[in-house]
Design an enzyme around this catalytic site. Structure first.
Site, PDB file in Angstrom:
ATOM      1  CB  CYS B  78      -0.846   0.082   1.009  1.00  0.00           C
ATOM      2  SG  CYS B  78      -1.657   1.481   1.396  1.00  0.00           S
ATOM      3  CB  ILE B  79       1.487   3.835  -2.600  1.00  0.00           C
ATOM      4  CG1 ILE B  79       2.488   4.695  -2.803  1.00  0.00           C
ATOM      5  CG2 ILE B  79       0.147   4.492  -2.884  1.00  0.00           C
ATOM      6  CD1 ILE B  79       2.700   5.442  -4.402  1.00  0.00           C
TER       7      ILE B  79
END
Lengths: 96, 130, 123
Positions: B78-79
């Site tokens: 997840c960025i």
């Protein structure tokens, strides 16, 4: 039928109560990591009503020296059995 | 069956990463597909390229990479959770003006929408958490 | 079952605001799913009921907390909010103390929820 996993000891965390509240009448509960302590006869009282639907992961018991101490009503499964439980259940809900 | 794993816990802090890796190898050995491992919350630490555990401990970052190479499993991080925690790939490091980078392929930074997508598309999503 | 057609995502929130990122990152998951057009239910259990307490503030260092995110739920069409009735009682809270309208549900109805969603995530 759903599989619920629990990884916290019932002696330490009350998350087991939420897991139990969210379980349907056919659902199964698998104790993993620190939750395998719940398979000890003295801690089984937390899981009354789950006869035949309560499982514990063998390798987490073995690592903690608890394999020989479990209540006979808990079904002990290895990690292959863990995968099998997830195959048999429509979905898995993890409580932690 | 097509499986996905959601990993929410940091390596070497909780048992969850070891449990997830063990589960991943076992489901593959049983003939299932592992489409994606999605790393979220503290789980993004599993993508730390510079992790250097002692030699007598399992190297989780390398183990995930090996799993991806051997089985084609996507390693999605997840960025938003990663950037907050200092986990940037080369592109994000350049974009934020940082020297060096801390995430490399096969780990890929991606949006949280991917988690919902794989969760609804795969036959099974199993969460491992702290 | 409580629904003929299963909804997409059940997000179970069991942590309060500010103390950890659990609640925020759980809500983010719900918002993203809703933004992609998925049907989302939020279920606040245990300590999670305190996420709904009215009059929350930012932290002393400007930590945003989660109240502002909760206020955005309606905009994302997340309108099915369930709260564990026994947890409200445990914390001495009533529905009038909450910042959003949420339906208090008994244990018996909570047990029906996971099976009536395609995906269940616990935070």
């Amino acid at each position: 039928m759903l599989l619920h996993t629990l990884n916290r000891s019932p002696a330490t965390s009350r998350v087991y109560q939420q897991a139990l509240a969210a379980m349907g009448p056919e659902d199964r509960l698998l104790l993993v990591e620190d939750a395998v302590q719940g398979a000890l006869p003295k801690l089984m009282r937390y899981f009354t009503g789950l006869e035949g639907r309560l499982f514990a992961l063998r390798e987490d018991l073995v690592a903690r020296g608890l394999e020989g101490q479990c209540d006979p009503s808990v079904q002990i499964v290895d990690v292959d059995g863990f995968v099998l439980l997830t195959e048999e259940a429509e979905k898995t809900v993890s409580w932690y | 069956m097509r499986y996905a794993i959601l990993l929410l816990a940091a390596p070497y802090t909780n048992q969850a990463s070891h449990s997830a890796l063990r589960f991943a190898r076992t489901l593959l050995a049983r003939g299932h597909q592992l489409e994606t491992v999605f790393f979220y919350q503290e789980g993004v630490q599993n993508a730390a390229r510079l992790a250097s555990p002692p030699q007598d401990e399992p190297h989780l970052v390398d183990a995930w990479s090996a799993l991806s190479r051997e089985h084609g499993t996507a390693l999605q991080v997840c960025i938003a959770a990663a950037l907050r925690r200092g986990l940037l790939d080369e592109r994000e490091a350049a974009r934020h003006g940082k020297q060096g980078y801390s995430v490399e392929p096969p780990f890929e930074l991606t949006g949280l929408g991917q988690l919902i997508d794989i969760g609804l598309r795969c036959d099974r999503l199993i969460t491992f958490a702290p | 079952m409580s629904h003929a057609k299963p909804r997409d995502l059940l997000v179970i929130l069991r942590r309060g605001p500010h103390g950890s990122s659990q609640l925020r990152e759980g809500l983010d998951t719900a918002l993203v799913a809703a933004a992609f057009g998925r049907t989302v239910t939020l279920l606040f259990m245990g300590e999670g009921v305190t996420a709904l307490v009215a009059d929350q503030k930012a932290g002393p260092l400007g930590q945003k907390g989660t109240a502002a995110t909760l206020e955005m739920l309606e905009m994302y069409d997340i309108d099915r909010l369930l709260v564990e009735a026994s947890a409200l009682e445990q914390f001495g809270l009533g529905e009038e103390d909450l910042m959003l309208e949420a339906t208090a549900v008994s244990q018996a109805s909570i047990a029906l929820e996971p099976a009536s969603h395609r995906l269940v995530l616990v935070f």
